[in-house]
Design an enzyme around this catalytic site. Structure first.
Site, PDB file in Angstrom:
ATOM      1  N   LYS A  88       0.838  -1.205   0.000  1.00 20.62           N
ATOM      2  CA  LYS A  88       0.000   0.000   0.000  1.00 20.62           C
ATOM      3  C   LYS A  88       0.876   1.260   0.000  1.00 20.62           C
ATOM      4  O   LYS A  88       2.078   1.186   0.284  1.00 20.62           O
ATOM      5  CB  LYS A  88      -0.908  -0.001   1.240  1.00 20.62           C
ATOM      6  N   TYR A 134      17.788  29.624   8.043  1.00 19.37           N
ATOM      7  CA  TYR A 134      16.554  30.271   8.530  1.00 19.37           C
ATOM      8  C   TYR A 134      16.556  30.373  10.044  1.00 19.37           C
ATOM      9  O   TYR A 134      16.906  29.428  10.751  1.00 19.37           O
ATOM     10  CB  TYR A 134      15.331  29.429   8.137  1.00 19.37           C
TER      11      TYR A 134
HETATM   12  C1  LIG Z   1      -0.339  -1.603   6.788  1.00 14.50           C
HETATM   13  C2  LIG Z   1      -0.974  -2.872   7.128  1.00 14.50           C
HETATM   14  C3  LIG Z   1      -0.220  -4.038   7.271  1.00 14.50           C
HETATM   15  C4  LIG Z   1       1.294  -4.045   7.214  1.00 14.50           C
HETATM   16  O1  LIG Z   1       1.816  -3.600   8.429  1.00 14.50           O
HETATM   17  P1  LIG Z   1       3.399  -3.605   8.747  1.00 14.50           P
HETATM   18  O2  LIG Z   1       3.441  -3.350  10.198  1.00 14.50           O
HETATM   19  O3  LIG Z   1       3.990  -2.478   7.953  1.00 14.50           O
HETATM   20  O4  LIG Z   1       3.935  -4.917   8.342  1.00 14.50           O
HETATM   21  C5  LIG Z   1      -0.891  -5.227   7.497  1.00 14.50           C
HETATM   22  N1  LIG Z   1      -2.239  -5.262   7.589  1.00 14.50           N
HETATM   23  C6  LIG Z   1      -3.012  -4.160   7.470  1.00 14.50           C
HETATM   24  C7  LIG Z   1      -4.480  -4.288   7.587  1.00 14.50           C
HETATM   25  C8  LIG Z   1      -2.402  -2.933   7.249  1.00 14.50           C
HETATM   26  O5  LIG Z   1      -3.170  -1.836   7.153  1.00 14.50           O
END
Ligand SMILES: *Cc1c(COP(=O)(O)O)cnc(C)c1O
Length: 343
Positions: free
Chosen positions: A14, A226
């Site tokens: 994702k 800055y």
């Molecule tokens: C993002 C996500 C994961 C992966 O999590 P990690 O801790 O990055 O391995 C797994 N399951 C769901 C439902 C998620 O939203």
């Protein structure tokens, strides 16, 4: 090394594979044998389907019931986060595979006990996968883990899904009873450390380099950048690096981290600006302080986890933003030639 798990590992790609590039990462993982993937939404799913015609693709976002057509057209598996989505999938004439997200204590979305009872009473095809997400998997002894495990198991007893998945990366190290049939791994695949993994087999996988674009020497008691947050206490050689918060370098890293120039370290001084940041190069040999030279900001000496710790944010957020607008090279991947990762 003994295998970490007997479960199937599914890759969570994702948010553009945590900012690393969906297509490149997924094709690399597929070439390594990965056959199932979780994406955030339909647009990511469609991108992934184009390059992986046969992989199982689970779509995490809610909204299946509103328009199931794109899921069916591309054989995407909806993760049903509401009773509406789940009932719609369970009753679909296509009898296409679907997943359900069970609400076991995260309280974002998912099916409650009552929803599951109603779904189980609907005479129909069972879910291909029941999943739930642990809130405290990074804390080995958190009571919430056992509570969520118990709720998950009893909900699955009612639902009888074909397969079960409770754990993301951190759960790999909570013990095999947390693994079930599928582990959904994101962070660990991208080299982020898990507090539960000790000793850790996880190696960092990203490097970020940026070029030095200017070098100047200023006298004692001069301000840098800055808001003049840094003042020189000696005659100082200052280098300007073409990397700023637009490329995901956290603003909070200012005056707190060092970068590598060959075997030498140079601290960031002054604020992180949009496109640039300044370094103290006084202790780096002059021969290395030339514009055009590559400076390593993240790499074996200083990981994304280290950067997140000093910037007081979470490593996933840093990783996701890091390298925005930078040229990328993928090592040992079907796409991209060998080399580093940076500007
Ligand atoms: C993002 C996500 C994961 C992966 O999590 P990690 O801790 O990055 O391995 C797994 N399951 C769901 C439902 C998620 O939203």
């Amino acid at each position: 090394m003994t295998a970490l798990t007997a479960a199937t590992v599914s890759a969570v790609v994702k948010s553009d594979a945590y900012g690393l590039g969906l297509e490149a990462v997924a094709s690399g993982l597929a070439a390594a044998g990965c056959q199932s993937f979780f994406v955030a939404d339909l647009s990511e799913a469609e991108k992934l389907r184009r390059i992986l015609p046969r992989a199982a693709i689970y779509v995490l976002a809610p909204g299946y019931a509103a328009d199931p057509t794109p899921y069916h057209k591309r054989s995407l598996v909806p993760v049903c986060n509401s009773p509406e989505d789940a009932i719609c999938a369970a009753l679909s004439v296509e009898r296409a595979p679907y997943a359900v997200n069970l609400e076991t204590g995260f309280h974002r979305f998912g099916l409650t006990f009552d929803d599951v009872r109603r779904l189980a009473q609907t005479e129909t095809h069972v879910p291909a996968l029941a999943l739930s997400h642990l809130a405290c998997a990074e804390t080995r002894d958190a009571p919430a883990n056992a509570l969520q495990w118990n709720r998950f198991v009893s909900m699955c007893e009612m639902l009888r899904p074909r397969r079960r998945s409770l754990g993301a990366s951190a759960a790999i190290w909570l013990g095999r009873r947390f693994h079930f049939d599928i582990i959904r791994a994101g962070s660990a695949l991208y080299g982020l450390q898990m507090p539960t993994a000790d000793p850790s087999p996880i190696r960092p996988v990203v490097r970020l380099c940026a070029p030095l674009v200017a070098v100047q020497t200023v006298s004692k008691r001069e301000a840098v950048g800055y808001a003049a947050t840094f003042a020189t206490s000696r005659v100082t050689r200052i280098g300007t690096l073409a990397l700023g918060y637009s490329h995901g370098l956290p603003f909070a890293a200012a005056n707190r981290i060092s970068v590598s120039i060959g075997p030498h370290e140079a601290p960031l001084i002054g604020r992180v600006a949009m496109e640039y940041v300044t370094l103290d190069l006084t202790d780096v040999p002059e021969s290395l302080c030339r514009p055009g030279i590559a400076v390593e900001v993240v790499g074996p000496h200083f990981s994304v986890d280290d950067l997140a710790r000093t910037a007081q944010t979470n490593p996933q957020e840093v990783l996701l933003r890091l390298g925005a607008g930078c040229r990328r090279r993928y090592v040992n991947s079907p796409v991209g030639a060998a080399g580093g990762w940076g500007r």
